[in-house]
Design a protein around this motif. Sequence first.
Motif: not given
Length: 410
Positions: A71-72, A124-127, A338-340
């Motif tokens: 995510g990060f 990553p994809l949802f963000a 994305a990190g959260a």
Amino acid sequence: MTPMSDAPSRYRWVVVAIAAAMLAIAMGQLVNGLSAFFSPLEQEFGWGRGDIAFINTAGLVGISLGGIFMGFAADRLNIRLVVLLGAAMTSGSMIAASWAAELWQLYAIFFVAGALGGGALFAPLFALVGGWFRTGAGLAIGIVAAGQAIGQGGIPFANAILIDALGWRGALLALGVFSLVSLVPLALLVRKPEPAPAAVGRAIAEPSPSIPLPHVVVLMSAAVLFCCSLMSVPLMHLVPLIQGCGVPAPEAGSVVFVMMIAAIFGRVAFGRLSDMIGAVPAYLAASAWQTALVFVFTTIDDLGLFYLFAPIYGFGYAGVMTGVLTSIRALTPAESRAGATGIILAFAWAGHGLGGYLGGLFFDLSGTYVLTFAVAVGAGVVNLVLVTTLFLMVRKGTRQAMPALVQVAG
């Protein structure tokens, strides 16, 4: 007239389709695709259901840990490279699993598949999808979540058929090859959202979250740990529960498929509902639905009744994941989303793994699934308390923010 350059890019819907397809294939394998393998692994190796369920748990723990890092990474690196890594590792891991001879090997392989495969895809994809939509993101996220639901219903059903035709090793090999030839080309089409023109960005900028980011992350992480512990129980154990009623594996798998077909519509519907009434209230409604109904599965022993009840449960349960994702988008700033998402979903996948493992363990201890589903209800009640707390905090924060917003607008 609005300049053409100011209009939202049509490619955002291509991104939605890509994300939906990739998550259908990958997460259908990693979330509950193993459910069709309980009986063949139990028969060949004599492993307990708790031991077999822990294979899935290892994968979900991998997703939870890998999702934080990925995510990060997706906030800072080329999103296409991150997603390509996820596509390659998911496919390769299924192929490697077809050669496993020891239980620890399956634990290790599925952990890697989760950490570097699912972890590089889910958050990553949802963000990414949320970033392409400045308005109407709930519907877009619901459509992507619906794609995942197709995979979570279709993959176990396909696995049951493949196992009958090819054996469990052949089924894993076929699944891995299919994933490779489908996920990699899709990953090559992924790209970041186009920057909005300055005037448009000011006109329809995302509203600022009403409560601090650390509060959101802590409270939502705790909530999803419990709601996903509940969610994983029917996903992982409904097929063996139905088989325990004397139903063959393909028919048992088809009940899950029917449930997930209903979940397709449920995820889209709750995505639209989140656009209408707010993300957190929609999340709360879906959580109440699955908590109230999940135990009913243990009272059914007829295939026809399973077919009747499963889509009723599936429609509402499906809204939980949509509610989680739309709530994250609504309550987190875009630059750290994305990190959260990775942190919060780490607890979601940990809950999935915990619920699936404990479900198998409780069955081994008691010989029935009654205790498993009862504990699931308890986890759902805790989740409801936490989501209600989040809802009250959001409502309080929104009321406090209104005078400042009116002042700025003036």
